[in-house]
Design a protein around this motif. Structure first.
Motif, short mmCIF file in Angstrom:
data_model
loop_
_atom_site.label_atom_id
_atom_site.label_comp_id
_atom_site.label_asym_id
_atom_site.label_seq_id
_atom_site.Cartn_x
_atom_site.Cartn_y
_atom_site.Cartn_z
N VAL A 24 -2.76 4.16 6.18
CA VAL A 24 -2.34 2.88 5.60
C VAL A 24 -2.30 1.78 6.65
O VAL A 24 -2.60 0.61 6.36
N SER A 44 2.34 -6.96 5.29
CA SER A 44 1.95 -5.68 4.71
C SER A 44 3.18 -4.81 4.57
O SER A 44 3.92 -4.61 5.53
N SER A 103 0.85 -1.18 0.00
CA SER A 103 0.00 0.00 0.00
C SER A 103 0.89 1.23 0.00
O SER A 103 1.81 1.34 0.81
N ARG A 130 -1.13 2.35 -5.95
CA ARG A 130 -1.76 2.58 -4.63
C ARG A 130 -1.84 1.26 -3.88
O ARG A 130 -1.51 1.20 -2.70
N PHE A 131 -2.30 0.21 -4.55
CA PHE A 131 -2.34 -1.13 -3.97
C PHE A 131 -1.69 -2.13 -4.92
O PHE A 131 -1.87 -2.05 -6.14
N LEU A 174 4.14 -1.04 3.60
CA LEU A 174 3.45 0.23 3.55
C LEU A 174 4.44 1.37 3.32
O LEU A 174 5.47 1.43 3.97
#
Length: 367
Positions: A192, A235, A159, A249-250, A237
């Motif tokens: 995020v 994740s 992200s 963005r993702f 970020l």
């Protein structure tokens, strides 16, 4: 709210009329059925004039004390003032018997957030945190894909909330004073991290790298952090003001397929331009050219990317920031669930505090 009928709008006092107050909270409150923007608090004469021009029926107060002196006339306080004021204002509002919405981050530490949660519970009052990006178009689309099992078991969630601002803008958000709770880690990082925890559950460990890149900058403007969730998802970020070429963005990678999405939800830009929810059926929608892609693409030795046509277009669901305050109104009137609890915000602050420690000490922090 004794003596008020379900048809009478709940009266909202809004503290702060800078970016958060004027662009996000005030328009969304005004657009929500069952809520009425009663009072705006700002000491800035230009912002007072702006509030009156945009909402002719609104009352204007110069200080929060003026608002709290009329606590009996109000049903909800929304706090959109600078970060360092959140805890004190929320505490005063709760002790005055008022439900509270606080912009993110709710506090500078997870401990303070939990203290506020306990105070709200003690008084039997709603305390909700404005994590509006749970209602971003791409986030809603990703939640749908996950619920439908389109990606299989997710292995990695990437992200990015990146910008290209080579010159610092100044102001409290970029202040190096720790009391201001500025910097991107707590600003964009709050978004995020909240999204990652909402999607994939609690964090087990956190690793971070945080830098001050721009000449004259006082606080972090380029930060990466990695969360290992208790369920094994990782994740990755990124929050940055120094990104000359923006990434997706993702990018979400699973055992069956991946989802890649570029571009930001259009709602913030529309609100900044003066567009308002409810004035058009197209609110929160984006053109097909910005849709993300879902797929595995290409042979095992090669693979495809969205730029080379890999995967299928995935229509982006409309973003829905108005859903947040609609949920707050339902919680106050009907006992519906709090859309974002202070304890959820505290869990995100646990991660942000761990990230700051990790970046400072060069260690992975176990939660």
């Amino acid at each position: 709210m004794t003596g008020r009928t379900t048809r009478t709008p709940l009266r909202v006092g809004l503290v702060g009329y800078g970016l958060a107050g004027s662009v996000f909270h005030a328009p969304l409150i005004a657009a929500t059925e069952g809520l009425a923007l009663d009072t705006v608090v700002t000491s800035n004469p230009e912002r007072q004039q702006q509030a009156r021009a945009e909402f002719p029926d609104v009352r204007v107060a110069a200080t929060p004390d003026e608002l709290f002196d009329r606590a009996g006339d109000l049903d909800l306080i929304a706090i959109a003032s600078p970060n360092k004021t959140h805890v004190a204002l929320a505490t005063t509002a709760l002790k005055a018997g008022l439900p509270v919405v606080v912009d993110k981050p709710i506090a500078g530490t997870a401990a303070e957030a939990r203290e506020l949660a306990a105070l709200a519970e003690q008084h039997g009052l709603l305390l909700s945190v404005f994590q509006n990006r749970r209602w971003d178009n791409d986030f809603l689309t990703l939640r749908k894909l996950l619920a439908e099992g389109e990606l299989g078991d997710v292995w990695r969630f990437e992200s990015r909330f990146e910008r290209w601002r080579p010159q610092p803008k100044g102001g409290w958000r970029e202040s190096g004073d720790p009391a201001e709770i500025g910097g991107l880690l707590y600003d964009l990082g709050s978004h995020v991290v909240d999204q990652a925890l909402t999607l994939f559950g609690p964090a087990a460990s956190v690793y971070a790298e945080s830098d001050i890149r721009r000449p004259g900058a006082e606080t972090d403007d380029d930060t990466f952090f990695a969360i290992t969730h208790t369920n094994g998802v990782r994740s990755h970020l990124y929050v940055s003001a120094t990104t000359a070429q923006l990434g997706p963005r993702f990018r979400v990678l699973g055992s069956k397929a991946g989802y890649v999405k570029y571009g930001l939800d259009p709602q913030e830009a529309d609100l900044r331009e003066g567009k308002r929810p409810g004035t058009a059926d197209s609110w929160g929608q984006e053109p097909e050219s910005l849709y993300g892609r879902v797929g595995a693409g290409g042979p095992p030795a090669g693979g495809e990317s969205p730029l080379t046509g890999g995967g299928r277009l995935e229509p982006t669901l409309p973003g829905d920031y108005p859903a947040y305050y609609a949920a707050v109104a339902a919680a106050l009137r009907d006992g519906a669930p709090n859309p974002v609890t202070a304890l959820e915000a505290a869990a995100a602050l646990d991660v942000l505090e761990a990230a700051r420690r990790s970046a400072r000490d060069g260690v992975t922090v176990t939660l």
